[in-house]
Design a protein around this motif. Structure first.
Motif, PDB file in Angstrom:
ATOM      1  N   PRO A 272      10.141 -20.286 -30.524  1.00 44.60           N
ATOM      2  CA  PRO A 272       8.862 -20.963 -30.712  1.00 44.60           C
ATOM      3  C   PRO A 272       8.970 -22.480 -30.828  1.00 44.60           C
ATOM      4  O   PRO A 272       7.970 -23.174 -30.714  1.00 44.60           O
TER       5      PRO A 272
ATOM      6  N   LYS B  66      -1.112 -28.118 -28.008  1.00 48.81           N
ATOM      7  CA  LYS B  66      -0.631 -27.168 -29.014  1.00 48.81           C
ATOM      8  C   LYS B  66      -1.374 -25.840 -28.944  1.00 48.81           C
ATOM      9  O   LYS B  66      -0.770 -24.766 -28.997  1.00 48.81           O
TER      10      LYS B  66
ATOM     11  N   GLU C  59       0.481 -22.283 -28.151  1.00 47.20           N
ATOM     12  CA  GLU C  59       0.624 -21.309 -29.229  1.00 47.20           C
ATOM     13  C   GLU C  59      -0.266 -20.085 -29.057  1.00 47.20           C
ATOM     14  O   GLU C  59      -0.284 -19.212 -29.924  1.00 47.20           O
TER      15      GLU C  59
END
Length: 342
Positions: free
Chosen positions: A16, A193, A197
């Protein structure tokens, strides 16, 4: 070739906190139904847009990308201005020079270039690479430690010698890979982001080509690529008679993979003991698909199977018509070819 393939495969196995920015460029000569020049780019496996010389437009594939460049017009101009528009002719000239080096008078020829950088958000580690391929084989690679080029074919030696002499250019290439590209990557990671994600679960299907073929558990449409697909028997993972496929990109920025199970030695009454399990990192619930003949899609009955295989990021000529995706290059990408073509 093996070194490049391993590098590309490793770039798909990410945690991640690992991010990558990759640029792909392809020029071709006498390849039917394929544009003479294509450029492609990805942010951590997400396709950002595409360009080719047939359409002659830059099409951004993600709405957030459009917003980003609207907010940063100078950076958009840097990506899409006159330098970018000159790239098709530069690649054409480069291919002509390579044909002379290889004593080739005509025919199908392809020049490919991959340049990329990676950033580990947790450790701060940065890495980059730049490599050329010609007619399906590795050709030239940049060595960041020595600031020189590695000739991967004998015919590449004259270009290596010429490029090695351009010390200022090589210093800038190293700075692009170690500073400019990572700085851009960090900027993109912050802005995108929400895109990076996100979690998307796939559709999972059971497929079989013929009654004697393995049953393929096929998962497509998941994101990110941190996923596993396995076969189980009585709830336990099995490896015998199982062939696992690679995780490959779809054209919409999602991924697909498959796992094949040989059923030739499985009695019909035992089929219910098998299931296929898809797990996506960060998602608690797995997708479990029972091995059921009634659920299998076949291409010998009324239902035909049609799977579009995406591009593998390797020097494979047959994959060319799948490479129509891009983020435009930076000035340094243009300069590294145009100033030093043989």
């Amino acid at each position: 070739m093996e070194k490049l393939l391993m590098l590309l495969l490793l770039s798909r196995v990410s945690s991640p906190v690992q991010h990558s920015l990759k640029y792909f460029f392809t020029g071709s000569s006498e390849v039917q139904n394929v544009p003479e020049f294509m450029a492609a780019g990805e942010l951590s496996g997400i396709v950002m847009g595409y360009y080719d010389t047939d359409r002659k437009i830059i099409e951004l594939k993600q709405e957030l990308v459009k917003i980003f460049f609207e907010m940063n017009p100078d950076l958009w101009e840097w990506h899409s201005g006159d330098d970018f528009k000159a790239l098709p002719n530069i690649f054409k000239a480069f291919i002509h020079s390579l044909m002379q080096l290889f004593n080739q008078s005509g025919g199908v020829h392809v020049l490919q270039w991959i340049t990329a950088c990676g950033w580990d958000e947790e450790t701060g580690e940065i890495h980059g690479f730049s490599q050329y391929g010609y007619d399906g084989e590795d050709f030239l690679s940049f060595d960041q430690k020595t600031l020189t080029w590695i000739a991967l074919k004998p015919e590449a030696v004259p270009i290596k010698q010429r490029w090695d002499a351009e010390t200022a250019h090589n210093e800038y290439t190293e700075r692009f890979l170690s500073q400019i590209c990572p700085d851009l990557l960090k900027t993109y990671v912050v802005f995108f982001k929400s895109l990076l994600e996100r979690k998307e679960r796939p559709s999972v299907s059971l497929l079989q080509k013929t009654p004697s073929s393995p049953v393929s558990c096929h998962a497509s449409g998941f994101y990110p690529d941190r996923a596993t697909l396995i076969w189980r028997k009585d709830g336990e993972e099995i490896h015998e008679d199982v062939e696992l496929g690679e995780i490959l990109p779809n054209h919409d920025g999602t991924f697909q993979t498959s796992a094949d199970l040989s059923v030739s030695s499985v009695p019909p009454e035992d089929w219910r003991r098998y299931d296929c399990v898809f797990h996506l990192s960060g998602v608690e619930d797995d997708i479990v698909t029972k091995l059921d003949k009634a659920a299998i899609r076949t291409n010998w009955g009324e239902t035909e199977i049609s799977i579009i295989c995406p591009l593998k990021q390797t020097w494979i000529l047959s994959d060319l018509d799948g490479i129509k995706k891009l983020v435009p290059p930076l000035r340094i990408i243009l300069e590294s070819i145009s100033d030093f073509v043989v």
